[in-house]
Design a protein around this motif. Structure first.
Motif, PDB file in Angstrom:
ATOM      1  N   GLY A 126      -0.359  -0.550 -15.793  1.00  0.00           N
ATOM      2  CA  GLY A 126       1.035  -0.654 -16.211  1.00  0.00           C
ATOM      3  C   GLY A 126       1.785  -1.738 -15.475  1.00  0.00           C
ATOM      4  O   GLY A 126       2.629  -2.434 -16.064  1.00  0.00           O
ATOM      5  N   ASP A 127       1.491  -1.913 -14.203  1.00  0.00           N
ATOM      6  CA  ASP A 127       2.176  -2.896 -13.369  1.00  0.00           C
ATOM      7  C   ASP A 127       1.333  -4.155 -13.204  1.00  0.00           C
ATOM      8  O   ASP A 127       1.432  -4.855 -12.199  1.00  0.00           O
ATOM      9  N   GLY A 128       0.482  -4.428 -14.199  1.00  0.00           N
ATOM     10  CA  GLY A 128      -0.416  -5.584 -14.125  1.00  0.00           C
ATOM     11  C   GLY A 128       0.036  -6.722 -15.005  1.00  0.00           C
ATOM     12  O   GLY A 128       1.191  -7.159 -14.945  1.00  0.00           O
ATOM     13  N   THR A 129      -0.853  -7.187 -15.856  1.00  0.00           N
ATOM     14  CA  THR A 129      -0.547  -8.290 -16.759  1.00  0.00           C
ATOM     15  C   THR A 129       0.224  -7.778 -17.974  1.00  0.00           C
ATOM     16  O   THR A 129       0.317  -6.564 -18.209  1.00  0.00           O
ATOM     17  N   ASP A 130       0.748  -8.683 -18.764  1.00  0.00           N
ATOM     18  CA  ASP A 130       1.429  -8.277 -19.995  1.00  0.00           C
ATOM     19  C   ASP A 130       0.483  -7.496 -20.906  1.00  0.00           C
ATOM     20  O   ASP A 130       0.876  -6.504 -21.527  1.00  0.00           O
ATOM     21  N   GLU A 131      -0.775  -7.955 -20.984  1.00  0.00           N
ATOM     22  CA  GLU A 131      -1.737  -7.291 -21.852  1.00  0.00           C
ATOM     23  C   GLU A 131      -2.080  -5.898 -21.345  1.00  0.00           C
ATOM     24  O   GLU A 131      -2.146  -4.937 -22.124  1.00  0.00           O
ATOM     25  N   SER A 132      -2.322  -5.771 -20.042  1.00  0.00           N
ATOM     26  CA  SER A 132      -2.660  -4.448 -19.512  1.00  0.00           C
ATOM     27  C   SER A 132      -1.465  -3.507 -19.623  1.00  0.00           C
ATOM     28  O   SER A 132      -1.635  -2.311 -19.908  1.00  0.00           O
ATOM     29  N   HIS A 133      -0.266  -4.037 -19.421  1.00  0.00           N
ATOM     30  CA  HIS A 133       0.940  -3.217 -19.571  1.00  0.00           C
ATOM     31  C   HIS A 133       1.065  -2.714 -21.008  1.00  0.00           C
ATOM     32  O   HIS A 133       1.347  -1.529 -21.241  1.00  0.00           O
ATOM     33  N   GLU A 192       0.825  -1.207   0.000  1.00  0.00           N
ATOM     34  CA  GLU A 192       0.000   0.000   0.000  1.00  0.00           C
ATOM     35  C   GLU A 192       0.856   1.252   0.000  1.00  0.00           C
ATOM     36  O   GLU A 192       0.547   2.238  -0.654  1.00  0.00           O
ATOM     37  N   ASP A 193       2.009   1.221   0.731  1.00  0.00           N
ATOM     38  CA  ASP A 193       2.816   2.430   0.803  1.00  0.00           C
ATOM     39  C   ASP A 193       3.608   2.678  -0.476  1.00  0.00           C
ATOM     40  O   ASP A 193       4.303   3.677  -0.599  1.00  0.00           O
ATOM     41  N   ASP A 194       3.509   1.744  -1.426  1.00  0.00           N
ATOM     42  CA  ASP A 194       4.135   1.946  -2.725  1.00  0.00           C
ATOM     43  C   ASP A 194       3.216   2.677  -3.689  1.00  0.00           C
ATOM     44  O   ASP A 194       3.644   3.075  -4.769  1.00  0.00           O
ATOM     45  N   HIS A 195       1.969   2.824  -3.350  1.00  0.00           N
ATOM     46  CA  HIS A 195       1.007   3.380  -4.306  1.00  0.00           C
ATOM     47  C   HIS A 195       1.315   4.847  -4.576  1.00  0.00           C
ATOM     48  O   HIS A 195       1.205   5.706  -3.712  1.00  0.00           O
ATOM     49  N   VAL A 196       1.674   5.133  -5.800  1.00  0.00           N
ATOM     50  CA  VAL A 196       2.079   6.484  -6.146  1.00  0.00           C
ATOM     51  C   VAL A 196       0.943   7.470  -5.972  1.00  0.00           C
ATOM     52  O   VAL A 196       1.151   8.627  -5.628  1.00  0.00           O
ATOM     53  N   TYR A 197      -0.281   7.011  -6.147  1.00  0.00           N
ATOM     54  CA  TYR A 197      -1.390   7.948  -6.069  1.00  0.00           C
ATOM     55  C   TYR A 197      -1.646   8.415  -4.654  1.00  0.00           C
ATOM     56  O   TYR A 197      -2.284   9.432  -4.445  1.00  0.00           O
ATOM     57  N   LEU A 240       4.142  13.155 -13.774  1.00  0.00           N
ATOM     58  CA  LEU A 240       4.085  12.085 -14.755  1.00  0.00           C
ATOM     59  C   LEU A 240       5.253  11.120 -14.590  1.00  0.00           C
ATOM     60  O   LEU A 240       5.084   9.902 -14.701  1.00  0.00           O
ATOM     61  N   ALA A 241       6.437  11.652 -14.306  1.00  0.00           N
ATOM     62  CA  ALA A 241       7.593  10.784 -14.116  1.00  0.00           C
ATOM     63  C   ALA A 241       7.396   9.856 -12.930  1.00  0.00           C
ATOM     64  O   ALA A 241       7.745   8.667 -12.979  1.00  0.00           O
ATOM     65  N   GLN A 242       6.811  10.360 -11.870  1.00  0.00           N
ATOM     66  CA  GLN A 242       6.567   9.552 -10.677  1.00  0.00           C
ATOM     67  C   GLN A 242       5.586   8.419 -10.960  1.00  0.00           C
ATOM     68  O   GLN A 242       5.803   7.270 -10.581  1.00  0.00           O
ATOM     69  N   VAL A 243       4.505   8.748 -11.658  1.00  0.00           N
ATOM     70  CA  VAL A 243       3.490   7.740 -11.954  1.00  0.00           C
ATOM     71  C   VAL A 243       4.014   6.703 -12.934  1.00  0.00           C
ATOM     72  O   VAL A 243       3.854   5.497 -12.735  1.00  0.00           O
ATOM     73  N   VAL A 244       4.654   7.175 -13.988  1.00  0.00           N
ATOM     74  CA  VAL A 244       5.127   6.267 -15.032  1.00  0.00           C
ATOM     75  C   VAL A 244       6.175   5.307 -14.486  1.00  0.00           C
ATOM     76  O   VAL A 244       6.189   4.115 -14.818  1.00  0.00           O
ATOM     77  N   GLU A 245       7.048   5.800 -13.625  1.00  0.00           N
ATOM     78  CA  GLU A 245       8.055   4.921 -13.032  1.00  0.00           C
ATOM     79  C   GLU A 245       7.398   3.848 -12.163  1.00  0.00           C
ATOM     80  O   GLU A 245       7.758   2.666 -12.223  1.00  0.00           O
ATOM     81  N   ALA A 246       6.426   4.246 -11.359  1.00  0.00           N
ATOM     82  CA  ALA A 246       5.734   3.279 -10.506  1.00  0.00           C
ATOM     83  C   ALA A 246       4.981   2.246 -11.321  1.00  0.00           C
ATOM     84  O   ALA A 246       4.785   1.110 -10.869  1.00  0.00           O
ATOM     85  N   ALA A 247       4.558   2.621 -12.523  1.00  0.00           N
ATOM     86  CA  ALA A 247       3.794   1.723 -13.381  1.00  0.00           C
ATOM     87  C   ALA A 247       4.678   0.868 -14.287  1.00  0.00           C
ATOM     88  O   ALA A 247       4.162   0.095 -15.097  1.00  0.00           O
ATOM     89  N   TYR A 266      -7.254   9.479  -9.221  1.00  0.00           N
ATOM     90  CA  TYR A 266      -7.983   8.360  -9.825  1.00  0.00           C
ATOM     91  C   TYR A 266      -7.246   7.840 -11.056  1.00  0.00           C
ATOM     92  O   TYR A 266      -7.052   6.632 -11.225  1.00  0.00           O
ATOM     93  N   ALA A 267      -6.825   8.757 -11.932  1.00  0.00           N
ATOM     94  CA  ALA A 267      -6.125   8.344 -13.143  1.00  0.00           C
ATOM     95  C   ALA A 267      -4.787   7.694 -12.815  1.00  0.00           C
ATOM     96  O   ALA A 267      -4.416   6.676 -13.414  1.00  0.00           O
ATOM     97  N   ALA A 268      -4.052   8.272 -11.865  1.00  0.00           N
ATOM     98  CA  ALA A 268      -2.753   7.710 -11.494  1.00  0.00           C
ATOM     99  C   ALA A 268      -2.901   6.293 -10.962  1.00  0.00           C
ATOM    100  O   ALA A 268      -2.098   5.400 -11.276  1.00  0.00           O
ATOM    101  N   GLU A 269      -3.923   6.063 -10.162  1.00  0.00           N
ATOM    102  CA  GLU A 269      -4.164   4.728  -9.627  1.00  0.00           C
ATOM    103  C   GLU A 269      -4.354   3.715 -10.753  1.00  0.00           C
ATOM    104  O   GLU A 269      -3.795   2.623 -10.733  1.00  0.00           O
ATOM    105  N   TRP A 270      -5.125   4.085 -11.754  1.00  0.00           N
ATOM    106  CA  TRP A 270      -5.384   3.153 -12.858  1.00  0.00           C
ATOM    107  C   TRP A 270      -4.168   2.980 -13.751  1.00  0.00           C
ATOM    108  O   TRP A 270      -3.900   1.865 -14.244  1.00  0.00           O
TER     109      TRP A 270
END
Length: 276
Positions: free
Chosen positions: A189-196, A3-8, A227-234, A180-184
């Motif tokens: 991005g950090d999900g399945t190969d297809e979602s990534h 949970e503490d990794d969640h960028v959002y 954006l850099a923070q979110v994209v890196e986490a994803a 909300y957008a960052a969470e998704w």
């Protein structure tokens, strides 16, 4: 992911924790605010600023409304509808202010329903078709991160008290939109190969339209840091792309805007002056 990794979560620090339908509340953000144009403020410039920001919100709200009955889950459908309502509320206030100060006497409905596509001043990112859910989340992240940074500046120091009040209310709404957008984006991005894959394709697709946002209002440093923070986490990459030619603020739009406006304006144009 812990949970503490969640960028959002970090993105929402120091923001109101309330989340739902800010744009539908009954509190009037302009109650007691002097609506006269302050001395030293150029009315034409103020009107143009309000019109551009209002058009951004109106067109983005219309795109979000298209997710109704189409979102992956009912919970997301409700969330997207509420985000759209927030933006619609912002659009109403901003378009009303534009009509007050431009000398035309036009109201919010006139500006929303009785202009042609080339008269709209929204950034083109807002008008692009929704694509899949990943594309829409990529767009919402960039759009809300930029708009939040702009509204924070306006709320902190714009000389027009009406625009300051509208922006101050919008900051609370946009903080949730960005969260909300960052969470998704992180989830996909950090999900399945297809979602990534789909999430990366969404970012790639919007990249040519990002530079236009900074021409409309330069808050590049704040936005790119988010954006850099979110994209890196994803586990994604924020692509660089050649900017798309054209300028929505100058009325230069993609072919996607006209069909959107036709649908939005159809009833108002068919029944001019109609009341319900």
């Amino acid at each position: 992911m812990r949970e503490d990794d969640h960028v959002y979560l970090s993105l929402s620090e120091d923001q109101d924790d309330s989340r739902w339908a800010f744009g539908t509340g009954f509190e009037d953000p302009l109650h007691g605010v002097d609506t006269a144009v302050p001395d030293g403020v150029d009315a034409a410039e103020l009107a143009a600023l309000c019109l551009g920001l209002g058009d951004d919100a109106l067109v983005a709200a219309q795109r979000l409304a298209e997710w109704c009955t189409r979102a992956p889950e009912l919970e997301e459908e409700v969330a997207l509808a509420n985000i759209g309502l927030d933006l619609l509320g912002q659009a109403r206030l901003l378009l009303t202010r534009a009509g007050q100060v431009d000398g035309s006497g036009r109201g919010e409905d006139d500006l929303a329903y009785l202009r042609e596509p080339h008269d709209y001043r929204n950034v083109r990112l807002a008008e692009l078709p929704n694509g899949d859910f990943a594309f829409s989340m990529a767009r919402l992240l960039v759009f809300s991160a930029h708009r939040l940074a702009v509204f924070e500046r306006l709320a902190a120091g714009h000389p027009d008290p009406v625009l300051r009040a509208v922006a101050a209310k919008g900051v609370k709404e946009l903080a949730y939109h960005r969260q909300y957008a960052a969470e998704w984006v992180v989830r996909l991005g950090d999900g399945t190969d297809e979602s990534h894959r789909r999430m990366q394709e969404g970012l790639d697709a919007i990249a040519p339209y990002v530079e236009e946002l900074y021409r409309a209002a330069d808050v590049r440093d704040e936005v790119e840091a988010v954006l850099a923070q979110v994209v890196e986490a994803a586990a994604l990459t924020m692509p660089s792309a050649e900017p798309m030619a054209g300028d929505g603020r100058a009325g230069q739009h993609t072919p996607c805007l006209a069909p959107l406006l036709f649908e939005m304006q159809e009833v108002a144009r068919a029944l001019p002056g109609g009341r319900w």
